[in-house]
Design a protein around this motif. Sequence first.
Motif, short mmCIF file in Angstrom:
data_model
loop_
_atom_site.label_atom_id
_atom_site.label_comp_id
_atom_site.label_asym_id
_atom_site.label_seq_id
_atom_site.Cartn_x
_atom_site.Cartn_y
_atom_site.Cartn_z
N GLN B 26 -99.38 78.83 5.48
CA GLN B 26 -98.68 78.00 4.50
C GLN B 26 -99.55 76.92 3.87
O GLN B 26 -99.25 76.46 2.77
CB GLN B 26 -97.45 77.36 5.16
N LYS B 29 -103.89 77.64 0.20
CA LYS B 29 -103.46 77.74 -1.19
C LYS B 29 -104.64 77.82 -2.14
O LYS B 29 -105.78 77.96 -1.72
CB LYS B 29 -102.57 76.54 -1.53
N HIS B 30 -104.28 77.66 -3.42
CA HIS B 30 -105.30 77.63 -4.46
C HIS B 30 -106.14 78.89 -4.49
O HIS B 30 -107.37 78.82 -4.39
CB HIS B 30 -106.26 76.45 -4.23
#
Lengths: 244, 244
Positions: B26, B29-30
Amino acid sequence: MGSVGPLALKLKSLGIDDGDLNALVQVTKHRARVAAGADVIRAGDTGKHAIVLFDGMACAYQRSENGGRSILAFQHAGDFCDLYRYVLPERDSAAGVQALTDCSIAVIDYRDMDRLLTRPKVALALWRATMLDAAIYRVRLANASRGTALERVAHLLCEQLASREAVGIDGGRLPISQIDVADATGLSTVHVNRTIQTLRSLNILSPASSIEVVARKQLAQVAKFDGRYLNMARLLSRWAVRVE
Amino acid sequence: MGSVGPLALKLKSLGIDDGDLNALVQVTKHRARVAAGADVIRAGDTGKHAIVLFDGMACAYQRSENGGRSILAFQHAGDFCDLYRYVLPERDSAAGVQALTDCSIAVIDYRDMDRLLTRPKVALALWRATMLDAAIYRVRLANASRGTALERVAHLLCEQLASREAVGIDGGRLPISQIDVADATGLSTVHVNRTIQTLRSLNILSPASSIEVVARKQLAQVAKFDGRYLNMARLLSRWAVRVE
DNA sequence: CGTGCTGTTGAGGACGATCAATGACGGTGG
DNA sequence: CCACCGTCATTGATCGTCCTCAACAGCACG
């Protein structure tokens, strides 16, 4: 433990405070001596404790199928001999640690290690200790198979002087044989001998029949040694502020 | 996320359970793409996040004063590119990570890393991940400067096939150039070319002008490859029981 | 249709391995 | 005290692997 030994010096530079240091020192017991040439960790040994080098010089090696010995790293006072095995218990029957001089060692039981790791700063410091070893592998790997024998031998000597300096061991004398240098560089003993003679003729090594550096500056020049990681200890103590 | 990607496969084999894995995924990202030849991590970059390789092949390299490139390690899908820098933030202006093929990456913010490490199993798994890299350095160091060019090239290819197998990438084709092999082994490109031709004439590599292994058994034989650490992933999953 | 990158081939030479022998030294046992 | 032995250091000679330089071919790219 009144005196600041190499182990304490190293751990402090890795971000450990006095309280945690004491906790670690207290579970460090069973001091023992290992004679030069003997194995600190027998090949294929299944450890139930981590070993710390208190005095002397040792090497992590790996045997090859033909009986040869590759020296992966030299170890000095304050170094963990086999901390990586606590995390990654590979049973490599060809890998071991050998005393190059008479050594004084101590052990930390894995059970105690488990308890130590509940202290965040200790956990981070030990992780860092293993990563410091890995950083040395990286540097050695980058220089292996590259450059002349002179550069490679010179570089190896620079590394070791730097490692010793970081834990407070000064003096240019390295208590290792030319055979050890050969096994660490991948060169033949004959060629290591000739290379060392070249370094002596350059007045970089003492003419005596032992390995003693008398001109570090020039040695670093010959080795194209990047002194950056020579200052690792000092750098680390700056980073220590980042902990927690 | 639904499918078991290389990253999940790797982390599970390092002892992470589903809950912890989700927590880690979780904060990942990116997602971004990096073109072949470009740097995933610029030399001297001061990172504020860890980078994970999701797809493609990259290499950790180090530049030498004369402009040469030493490849320290190849990286595949599921590998952390620079996890070691989170622990030991050395600012090495000569070290970096370069994409060898078009790559797909993701990042984990250091702030999120700090939080992840409060989970003991995650901390141990990440420590193990870095030690797995270190173990590869050790093996490569033991083989560097030793043996013939044929053995060294063959060994490198074995290592990469094994690394890929461990994260579920099968197939004998390696999307790297002969130049990459040269920079990883310390041999000249000319000699690498001749060595590869020898391997082709032995029917170990495909005759096509790319690096594709068609006879692993014989390759391992030529390389004197010790398949032990080929099974690292499987071994690790056994160790996982030791966690906590 | 040029330009750049990778792969391929040839020739010559250098660096380091290998084999072999000897010297220096410390330890051990007679 | 001396003979013996093992380990490490040293030296010489020869040989081979691999590097270097140089040129060219194939291919993707603009």
